[in-house]
Motif scaffolding. Sequence first.
Motif, PDB file in Angstrom:
ATOM      1  N   VAL A   1       0.832  -1.203   0.000  1.00 19.56           N
ATOM      2  CA  VAL A   1       0.000   0.000   0.000  1.00 19.56           C
ATOM      3  C   VAL A   1       0.866   1.252   0.000  1.00 19.56           C
ATOM      4  O   VAL A   1       0.682   2.171  -0.807  1.00 19.56           O
ATOM      5  CB  VAL A   1      -0.956   0.000   1.214  1.00 19.56           C
TER       6      VAL A   1
ATOM      7  N   VAL B   1      -6.186  -0.036   3.093  1.00 25.95           N
ATOM      8  CA  VAL B   1      -6.701   0.594   1.870  1.00 25.95           C
ATOM      9  C   VAL B   1      -7.669   1.723   2.214  1.00 25.95           C
ATOM     10  O   VAL B   1      -7.612   2.819   1.637  1.00 25.95           O
ATOM     11  CB  VAL B   1      -7.391  -0.459   0.979  1.00 25.95           C
TER      12      VAL B   1
ATOM     13  N   TYR C   1      -5.995   5.376   1.368  1.00 22.71           N
ATOM     14  CA  TYR C   1      -6.542   5.956   0.149  1.00 22.71           C
ATOM     15  C   TYR C   1      -7.957   6.507   0.324  1.00 22.71           C
ATOM     16  O   TYR C   1      -8.280   7.591  -0.166  1.00 22.71           O
ATOM     17  CB  TYR C   1      -6.530   4.908  -0.972  1.00 22.71           C
TER      18      TYR C   1
END
Length: 453
Positions: free
Chosen positions: A42, A183, A187
């Motif tokens: 990531v 995630v 993000y």
Amino acid sequence: MRDPDAGRTAARGYDREILRLAVPAFLALVAEPLFLLTDAAVVGHLGTPELAGLGIAAAILQTAVGLCVFLAYGTTAAVARRLGAGDLRGALSLGVDGVWLATAIGAVLTVAGVALTDPLVAAFGVDGEVADHATAYLRIAFLGTAPLLVMLAATGVLRGLQDTRTPLVVAIGGNALNIVLNVALVYGLDLGIAGSALGSVIAQVLSALALVVVVVRGARRHGAPLRPDLPGVRAAARAGVPLIVRTLTLRAALLVTTVAVTTGAAGAGQSKAVATHQLAMTLWNFLAFVLDAIAIAAQAITGRALGAGDVETTRALTRRMVAWGLWSGVVTGIALAALSPLLGPLFTDDPAVPDLLVPVLIIAALGQPIAGVVFVLDGVLIGAGDGGYLAKAGLVVALVYAPITLVAAVWWGAGLLAVWVLFSGLFMGGRLLTLWVRARGEAWMVTGATPAP
């Protein structure tokens, strides 16, 4: 005259016993480094400075937690010995003491780690963006120290009870949650590298709670006390000192390797070299956990067999597990070499890093068979309670490896590849020699519910 059919039957029985413990341990141990692999995947796509920062933070965090691996290893051996001696209540009592010890140590490490984050990062000689990202990740990640240590102790209890399935279930659930949180926070909420650290901490807290619930239920079922027994906690701490020294020598060697890479690559290429080293070391640790599955079985089986006073079975199982370790290392080495061109792009968008990574992974692949045997013998001696020898042997190997590697980096300008040759050959080869010499003797084969002091 020895009956070959009886020998083959015994070997098959040993294989079943090894696999019964090693397969779930293998899957759980594969899941454990996925916390960092997930973070690397990531964070790597945020940029090369972020990935390099994660590499520095990971080296520090793994050292802090790794020094306390005795909470799992020592607990496994002690609980397995009591189990082999037929004292299940006593085994669980020792396990509860280990969990309390983990809680106390975790609290201290959390406070110290958060307070010392800046100087710890500065010690690696990085600055600018890399240092900023390392600091941002590490300060949050240290909040998960106590849960990680509780996970180690509780896992050790269950392994000592010959249960490697429950830690597997918890590890899978924790890593699935970690992926989702990483995630979402990095993000989805745009928290950057700090979001990756926060996601890991949340997953670690919930995983620790799940394991503690299982241990507490077992203790209640068999009448073991849940309150901290101060003499028992102190005894667990004293027994862990040699394993701390042993682990300290291992972590020191890994830190020396990272420092050598940063020193040898000072200048414009430092960020790429450190990022490459981070990926290579993450993959090495991933495969180390894979190979360590047989070592986990070795700890539990050796402790139980010696607790029951069965020296002959201990020796036969050791030979069998060494064979398993060797061939497992051959398989992982071939796989790593074959996949080396494909792994770099999974973790970074910088084309220079995968090009640097391939030859490093080839060197690491050649060292896998050695690593497989080293981990098994290490597990056997830990299961036997032979921490004193492991501490002394670790010091000898580290005192040879560290100065040679640092001199090579500082005075001879050894680059990334040369440092990895020294790590795979000199360090791992030295460990193999010292462990093999000890395992061939008899001094470590002490029987009974408690190993010799």
